[in-house]
Every structure is written in C-alpha cells, then in structure tokens.
Write a protein that holds these residues in place. Sequence first.
Motif, PDB file in Angstrom:
ATOM      1  N   LEU A  14       0.827  -1.210   0.000  1.00 37.42           N
ATOM      2  CA  LEU A  14       0.000   0.000   0.000  1.00 37.42           C
ATOM      3  C   LEU A  14       0.862   1.262   0.000  1.00 37.42           C
ATOM      4  O   LEU A  14       0.520   2.260  -0.650  1.00 37.42           O
ATOM      5  N   GLN A  49       2.137   1.637  -3.480  1.00 34.65           N
ATOM      6  CA  GLN A  49       1.048   2.132  -4.332  1.00 34.65           C
ATOM      7  C   GLN A  49       0.887   3.640  -4.174  1.00 34.65           C
ATOM      8  O   GLN A  49       0.770   4.370  -5.170  1.00 34.65           O
ATOM      9  N   SER A  90      -5.215  10.266   0.382  1.00 32.59           N
ATOM     10  CA  SER A  90      -5.634   8.927   0.798  1.00 32.59           C
ATOM     11  C   SER A  90      -7.007   8.598   0.237  1.00 32.59           C
ATOM     12  O   SER A  90      -7.258   7.483  -0.243  1.00 32.59           O
ATOM     13  N   ILE A 121      -6.972   4.440   0.195  1.00 35.10           N
ATOM     14  CA  ILE A 121      -6.166   3.749   1.192  1.00 35.10           C
ATOM     15  C   ILE A 121      -6.194   4.561   2.488  1.00 35.10           C
ATOM     16  O   ILE A 121      -6.614   5.722   2.494  1.00 35.10           O
TER      17      ILE A 121
END
Length: 231
Positions: A7, A10, A36, A41
């Motif tokens: 994550l 990413q 975010s 995420i």
Amino acid sequence: MERMSPLQIQAYEYLKDMILSGKLNPDELYSETRMSAEIGISRTPMREAIQCLSQDGYITVVPSKGFKVRSLSGKDMEEIIQIRCAIEGFCVHLAAAEIESRKGQKLLSVLDRLLEKQEKAFGGRGGLRRENMEAGTWNKAGMEQFMEYDHQFHRALIDFVGNKEFIQTFQRSMYLIHLTTQGALAVPGRTEDTLKEHKLIYSYLKEGEGDAAYKLMLVHLMMPLTMHITE
C-alpha cells in the motif's frame, strides 16, 4: 522503497506519477487525507509514502498541514549540477580506467543499448528532431522516453562504481535532476546536442580516454547553467 508495504508503494508511485506528469501544482498545499481518499487507502501508508517522497526530493512537507511539490530554483539547479559534476566526473574517469575489464565491457554494452533507444526516441516518427519540435509535431511520449534513457545513461555510470552514497544521492536528487533535464531539453537543438554528447562520452570511454570523458561530462552537465534555465 525496499521496506515499504504494497500500500505504501502504491501511494508512493501514485503521487510520483502525479508529480512527474504535472498534475500536482507546486503552488498548492496538499493534504494526506485528500490523497488517501483519492486512491482509497488509509492515511498511514500515505503518510509513509509522503515521507519517502520528501526524502527523495519530490516534495516539501509542511508540518501539520500537508505537503507541496518541490519547485526548481536557480540555487537548487546550481547545487544539484555541482553535486552531479563531482560524482559523475569521478565515475566516468574511473570507468575509462577500467574499461578493458569484464565489468567495463559490460558497462559499454549497457550504454550502447541505451544510446540506441535514445536515438530511436530522438529520430523516430514524431521524434525530437529540431524540425519536428519547431513544427509542434513531436510525440510527447518520445520526450519522456528520451529523458528516461538520459537518466539511465548517467545512472549506469554511477552504478559501475558501486558507491552506495553516490547511488543514494542520485536517487534523492532525482526530481531536481528531472526538472533540470526537462528545462534543458525544451531549448531548441538541445536534445540533438545531448545525444551527440552521450555518444562522444561513450566513444571516449571505449578508448579509455578518461581525461577527455571527464572534461566532456562536466561540460555536458553544466549546460543548463550555461543556458540559464530556471522554472
């Protein structure tokens, strides 16, 4: 990047792509909450990605507020070019001295392939030849490819020496290098000259002419200052 979670990677790559594509404005303050939400995420991996981007020189963190994309000042450009001259000048001189070794021959092979790719980006259909750029018919993707091969050419010389501090410094400076290169290649004729200089550096390396390769590398890297390029 090696210790980041999927994550975090990413988030890092998402923001990096947004920065390099010009989709984030250097004059605007961005929040980790907003970013975010954009990619879906949590804030923790985004926060870690922002810290990594700050360390790599892409952004400036504003405590308790967010971050801003780093812009290129005249002082930034001067300092990054001086750092590159010191590091890459040493690397190219050492490479020329060891060019007959197996490691040196492998370097020549890598540089040769990169020059072929850079030549293709320059001269292919819609390429970066001066007449195409002046007519506005060049392919923007070709410029991105040309710049990427430019960075890989210089990185190959640094990797040859294997000095971790050199490699980390180059990585941390990547965004400022990108901005400097972008500004330089926007000047008519500079893409052509860049390719010629790369080929000549390669030729000097192949012949083991370290002094000539060193001097040309400094001229090559100092060119944006000579042209007084700033954003």
